[in-house]
Scaffold this active site. Structure first.
Site: not given
Length: 123
Positions: A6, A62, A74, A77, A89, A107, A115
């Site tokens: 992530r 891509r 894609c 959120e 994200r 991050y 996080r």
């Protein structure tokens, strides 16, 4: 074993070139930190906060040399009150021998607030 790697990054404003540049920066940091090659990647999901509408961040992934066959999608959120704005994200699904504990999640910019428990070093 397929594992998720992530990351997130915030952008300064909703402009296509900024979205593309920052998305590439994030994806390249995740794969570099975890020693991943495009052929190791099963798929990538990229989400953006609803305030990002000027470009698809997947386009920039891509366009990377050697990444044209990596499946990338894609989406937006959830629109949650007080969420971190202008945030991209990424979830990269990778074939790896790393344990969950050994994966480095990345991050960047203001996304470090998401996080802080996973931030172990500066990328």
């Amino acid at each position: 074993m397929i594992r998720g790697m992530r990351g997130a990054i915030t952008i300064e404003k909703d402009e296509p070139q900024i979205i593309w540049d920052e998305t590439v920066k994030l994806v390249q940091a995740i794969v570099a930190e975890n020693n991943v090659q495009p052929d190791d990647i099963a798929s990538i999901i990229i989400s953006t906060t609803p305030d990002i509408t000027s470009a698809f961040p997947a386009r920039s992934v891509r366009m990377l040399e050697g990444w044209e066959y990596v499946p990338v999608m894609c989406m937006h959120e959830m629109n949650v009150a007080d969420a971190l704005p202008l945030c991209v994200r990424v979830m990269i699904h990778v074939e790896t021998t790393l344990s969950q504990r050994d994966i480095t999640h990345v991050y960047l910019n203001d996304a470090v607030k998401l996080r802080p428990d996973l931030i172990t070093k500066n990328v």
